[in-house]
Design an enzyme around this catalytic site. Structure first.
Site, short mmCIF file in Angstrom:
data_model
loop_
_atom_site.label_atom_id
_atom_site.label_comp_id
_atom_site.label_asym_id
_atom_site.label_seq_id
_atom_site.Cartn_x
_atom_site.Cartn_y
_atom_site.Cartn_z
CG ASP A 38 -1.92 5.66 4.87
OD1 ASP A 38 -1.46 4.60 4.40
OD2 ASP A 38 -2.23 6.63 4.16
CG ASN A 86 -6.65 -1.03 1.05
OD1 ASN A 86 -6.96 -0.83 2.22
ND2 ASN A 86 -5.95 -0.14 0.35
#
Ligand code: IPE
Ligand code: IPE
Ligand code: MG
Length: 261
Positions: A38, A86
């Site tokens: 991330d 996502n």
């Protein structure tokens, strides 16, 4: 996997002020490390760049992490590359990521051959663009016979979707009479998850400081040790990886029991 001591030493031979390979107990390395990669977007934004540049830089960090995992002799290394959530991102970013997965995989196949790495995917690949799917299949086919570390790439992966799918599969098996209701135990569930056959992760690393799982491996992480670093994914290198291993070795894993004296 077999640890090649000499290769590992030379891989970690550049001196660091605060850390050396000698700090790590090579007899107590994890078997499976998983990473929530991330912070690519923040990495790029901090440099005044488009988010996509962060994803491109993230690929370099991933290549290094795969090599580090091989050098550490892991049985399995898995990473979260794209979640079922996502898809909510701007279409342009989604397209870029799908393109990046395909081109990177083709480019990195020689590395998988060289390091004897077997590839697998976690997630529903049916929803991916055709070209990405074709390339993923090629990666599977070409590395099927490799006997070294398993590298699992989670793409269009969501833990809730994974467990829902397992429940559906179990119901179908019962209806078809191949198993009975009483055959449904933890092993039967595990065998129907995308991770079937993989050991549960010993260590989960999340970069960029977020303290959440974001729908990742909810079942498999039941007794995994967590390590969160503020380092953004594109900046995460082999020494950061070693720092995480060191932290892991400082933990007392009790699995609900008590520490033996
Ligand atoms: C992780 O970086 C990569 C993917 C989710 C594909 P992000 O893109 O989430 O980066 P941040 O969290 O916005 O910085
Ligand atoms: C988790 O990161 C998914 C991946 C790293 C692929 P996100 O950036 O999507 O997670 P949230 O939205 O911050 O929870
Ligand atoms: Mg993020």
């Amino acid at each position: 996997m077999q640890l090649d001591n000499e290769k590992l030493r030379s891989y970690y031979s550049d001196p660091q002020e605060d850390l050396s390979l000698d700090d790590v107990d090579l007899e107590r390395l994890p078997r499976h490390v998983s990473i929530i990669m991330d912070g690519n977007g923040r990495w790029a934004t901090a440099r005044g760049l488009d988010r996509s540049r962060g994803h491109v830089a993230g690929v370099d960090a991933l290549r290094e992490a795969v090599t580090t995992s091989v050098r550490l002799g892991l049985d399995a290394f898995s990473v979260y590359a794209f979640s079922t959530e996502n898809w909510r991102r701007p279409q342009r970013e989604v397209d870029l990521l799908m393109h990046l997965f395909a081109t990177t995989l083709v480019k990195e196949l020689p590395l998988f051959h060289q390091e004897n790495v077997r590839l697998r995917f976690l997630g529903d690949l049916d929803a991916l663009p055709e070209r990405t799917r074709v390339v993923f299949q090629r990666g599977l086919d070409e590395t099927r016979d490799h006997t070294g570390m398993t590298f699992a790439l989670a793409v269009n992966y969501g833990s809730r979707a994974e467990m829902t799918r397992a429940a559906r599969d179990l119901a179908r098996d019962v209806l078809e009479g191949t198993i009975s209701v009483d055959d449904i135990d933890e092993r039967a569930v595990s065998e129907r998850l995308y991770t079937a056959g993989l050991p549960d992760p010993d260590l989960l690393i999340r970069t960029s400081g977020e303290l959440r799982l974001s729908n990742y491996l909810l079942w498999q992480l039941a007794y995994t040790e967590f390590y969160v670093t503020d380092t953004l994914w594109p900046d995460f290198g082999k020494w950061d990886y070693l720092r995480a291993i060191l932290a892991y070795q400082g933990r007392s894993r009790r699995f609900g029991g008590v520490t033996r004296q």
